[in-house]
Write a protein that holds these residues in place. Structure first.
Motif, PDB file in Angstrom:
ATOM      1  N   HIS A  51       0.820  -1.306   0.081  1.00  0.00           N
ATOM      2  CA  HIS A  51      -0.231   0.202   0.026  1.00  0.00           C
ATOM      3  C   HIS A  51       0.827   1.324  -0.277  1.00  0.00           C
ATOM      4  CE1 HIS A  51      -3.869  -2.129   0.392  1.00  0.00           C
ATOM      5  NE2 HIS A  51      -3.194  -3.000   1.410  1.00  0.00           N
ATOM      6  N   GLY A  52       2.207   1.223   0.330  1.00  0.00           N
ATOM      7  CA  GLY A  52       2.965   2.383   0.335  1.00  0.00           C
ATOM      8  C   GLY A  52       2.918   3.163   1.573  1.00  0.00           C
ATOM      9  N   GLU A  53       2.074   2.619   2.482  1.00  0.00           N
ATOM     10  CA  GLU A  53       1.823   3.368   3.724  1.00  0.00           C
ATOM     11  C   GLU A  53       1.388   2.420   4.831  1.00  0.00           C
ATOM     12  OE1 GLU A  53      -0.560   6.636   2.925  1.00  0.00           O
ATOM     13  OE2 GLU A  53      -2.271   5.583   3.518  1.00  0.00           O
ATOM     14  N   ILE A  54       1.338   2.677   5.983  1.00  0.00           N
ATOM     15  CA  ILE A  54       0.825   1.807   7.165  1.00  0.00           C
ATOM     16  C   ILE A  54      -0.625   2.505   7.681  1.00  0.00           C
ATOM     17  CG2 ILE A  54       2.986   0.680   7.562  1.00  0.00           C
ATOM     18  CD1 ILE A  54       3.480   2.135   9.911  1.00  0.00           C
ATOM     19  N   THR A  55      -1.058   1.635   8.522  1.00  0.00           N
ATOM     20  CA  THR A  55      -2.388   2.526   9.136  1.00  0.00           C
ATOM     21  C   THR A  55      -2.043   3.013  10.505  1.00  0.00           C
ATOM     22  OG1 THR A  55      -3.065   0.365  10.213  1.00  0.00           O
ATOM     23  CG2 THR A  55      -3.733   0.816   7.927  1.00  0.00           C
ATOM     24  N   ASP A  56      -2.834   3.834  10.999  1.00  0.00           N
ATOM     25  CA  ASP A  56      -3.124   4.463  12.455  1.00  0.00           C
ATOM     26  C   ASP A  56      -2.611   3.080  13.356  1.00  0.00           C
ATOM     27  OD1 ASP A  56      -2.562   7.118  12.213  1.00  0.00           O
ATOM     28  OD2 ASP A  56      -4.561   7.123  11.598  1.00  0.00           O
ATOM     29  N   ASP A  57      -3.593   1.972  13.339  1.00  0.00           N
ATOM     30  CA  ASP A  57      -3.478   0.984  14.194  1.00  0.00           C
ATOM     31  C   ASP A  57      -2.068   0.323  14.198  1.00  0.00           C
ATOM     32  OD1 ASP A  57      -5.885   1.338  14.874  1.00  0.00           O
ATOM     33  OD2 ASP A  57      -6.673  -0.394  13.697  1.00  0.00           O
ATOM     34  N   MET A  58      -1.497   0.317  12.945  1.00  0.00           N
ATOM     35  CA  MET A  58       0.135  -0.264  12.831  1.00  0.00           C
ATOM     36  C   MET A  58       1.138   0.757  13.488  1.00  0.00           C
ATOM     37  SD  MET A  58      -0.207  -1.591   8.980  1.00  0.00           S
ATOM     38  CE  MET A  58      -1.169  -3.212   8.538  1.00  0.00           C
ATOM     39  N   ILE A  59       0.798   1.984  13.288  1.00  0.00           N
ATOM     40  CA  ILE A  59       1.699   2.998  13.891  1.00  0.00           C
ATOM     41  C   ILE A  59       1.440   2.775  15.508  1.00  0.00           C
ATOM     42  CG2 ILE A  59       2.039   5.430  14.282  1.00  0.00           C
ATOM     43  CD1 ILE A  59       1.209   5.840  11.587  1.00  0.00           C
ATOM     44  N   ASN A  60       0.430   2.695  15.822  1.00  0.00           N
ATOM     45  CA  ASN A  60       0.088   2.426  17.377  1.00  0.00           C
ATOM     46  C   ASN A  60       0.808   1.261  18.142  1.00  0.00           C
ATOM     47  OD1 ASN A  60      -1.325   4.836  17.545  1.00  0.00           O
ATOM     48  ND2 ASN A  60      -3.276   3.976  17.270  1.00  0.00           N
ATOM     49  N   ILE A  61       0.851  -0.171  17.062  1.00  0.00           N
ATOM     50  CA  ILE A  61       1.688  -1.376  17.459  1.00  0.00           C
ATOM     51  C   ILE A  61       3.000  -1.022  17.708  1.00  0.00           C
ATOM     52  CG2 ILE A  61       1.944  -3.522  16.576  1.00  0.00           C
ATOM     53  CD1 ILE A  61      -0.865  -3.638  15.698  1.00  0.00           C
ATOM     54  N   LEU A  62       3.724  -0.344  16.585  1.00  0.00           N
ATOM     55  CA  LEU A  62       5.004   0.059  16.542  1.00  0.00           C
ATOM     56  C   LEU A  62       5.331   0.998  17.648  1.00  0.00           C
ATOM     57  CD1 LEU A  62       5.546   0.587  12.866  1.00  0.00           C
ATOM     58  CD2 LEU A  62       6.086  -1.463  14.148  1.00  0.00           C
ATOM     59  N   LEU A  63       4.582   1.997  17.953  1.00  0.00           N
ATOM     60  CA  LEU A  63       4.750   2.940  19.152  1.00  0.00           C
ATOM     61  C   LEU A  63       4.825   2.012  20.525  1.00  0.00           C
ATOM     62  CD1 LEU A  63       5.502   5.712  20.172  1.00  0.00           C
ATOM     63  CD2 LEU A  63       2.892   6.208  20.150  1.00  0.00           C
ATOM     64  N   ASN A  64       3.843   1.164  20.722  1.00  0.00           N
ATOM     65  CA  ASN A  64       3.856   0.332  21.966  1.00  0.00           C
ATOM     66  C   ASN A  64       5.072  -0.696  22.258  1.00  0.00           C
ATOM     67  OD1 ASN A  64       1.403   1.473  22.682  1.00  0.00           O
ATOM     68  ND2 ASN A  64       0.048   0.185  21.671  1.00  0.00           N
ATOM     69  N   ILE A  65       5.562  -1.143  21.014  1.00  0.00           N
ATOM     70  CA  ILE A  65       6.761  -1.923  21.025  1.00  0.00           C
ATOM     71  C   ILE A  65       7.710  -1.054  21.355  1.00  0.00           C
ATOM     72  CG2 ILE A  65       8.275  -3.007  19.635  1.00  0.00           C
ATOM     73  CD1 ILE A  65       5.935  -4.114  17.969  1.00  0.00           C
ATOM     74  N   SER A  66       8.006   0.197  20.891  1.00  0.00           N
ATOM     75  CA  SER A  66       9.239   1.064  20.917  1.00  0.00           C
ATOM     76  C   SER A  66       9.507   1.562  22.370  1.00  0.00           C
ATOM     77  CB  SER A  66       8.966   2.407  20.030  1.00  0.00           C
ATOM     78  OG  SER A  66       9.239   1.863  18.688  1.00  0.00           O
ATOM     79  N   VAL A  67       8.101   2.011  22.934  1.00  0.00           N
ATOM     80  CA  VAL A  67       8.066   2.571  24.247  1.00  0.00           C
ATOM     81  C   VAL A  67       8.378   1.496  25.298  1.00  0.00           C
ATOM     82  CG1 VAL A  67       6.376   3.297  26.038  1.00  0.00           C
ATOM     83  CG2 VAL A  67       6.318   4.228  23.861  1.00  0.00           C
ATOM     84  N   SER A  68       7.830   0.220  24.955  1.00  0.00           N
ATOM     85  CA  SER A  68       8.177  -0.989  26.016  1.00  0.00           C
ATOM     86  C   SER A  68       9.713  -1.161  25.935  1.00  0.00           C
ATOM     87  CB  SER A  68       7.509  -2.195  25.312  1.00  0.00           C
ATOM     88  OG  SER A  68       6.034  -2.227  25.637  1.00  0.00           O
TER      89      SER A  68
END
Length: 149
Positions: A51-68
């Motif tokens: 799709h050339g981009e990711i969704t807001d839900d995917m961004i939230n998943i990545l952010l949660n991983i990064s914060v953890s």
């Protein structure tokens, strides 16, 4: 501070659905996810490719991983973590999130000062660093939080 760590970091990093180069030159997406250092989880990478981009839900998943991961790194770097105020924790998580553990470890004097409760000294070391000059607005907010306790 009533702001969540996720919104604090996002305010500094921004939020992007498409890949971009961060100021340090790394391929980045979402809220500061360094794709060069941390390959995307397979389903997200496949979605991005299609799709050339990711969704807001995917961004939230990545952010949660990064914060953890940043919190785990803080637990390693600061053995007295449980006794650190919430403001200081917020600042330190943001600091480690931005730099990554490897670069944060180079702040030897800062870490030593924090781990011995010499907060004013830790702030001085941070404010004298190249990091502080590179991201002055963010670094000022982080060091102000640490200074305030």
């Amino acid at each position: 501070m009533k702001e969540s760590i996720e919104s604090f970091i996002e305010r500094h990093e921004g939020r992007r659905k498409k890949p971009y180069k961060c100021p340090a030159g790394a391929n980045t997406i979402g809220v500061g996810w360094n794709m060069d250092a941390n390959p995307l989880p397979k389903p997200i990478a496949e979605y991005l490719k299609k799709h050339g981009e990711i969704t807001d839900d995917m961004i939230n998943i990545l952010l949660n991983i990064s914060v953890s991961n940043a919190i785990k790194d803080c637990l390693d770097l600061f053995p007295t973590w449980d006794n650190i105020t919430l403001n200081r924790r917020m600042a330190l998580i943001d600091f480690v999130f931005q730099l990554g553990k490897t670069k944060a470890l180079k702040f030897h004097h800062t870490i030593a000062a924090i781990n011995t409760g010499r907060w004013e000294e830790a702030v001085e070391y941070m404010r004298e660093s190249v990091w502080f000059k590179q991201v002055p607005k963010r670094a000022q907010e982080v060091t102000d939080l640490i200074e305030a306790g």
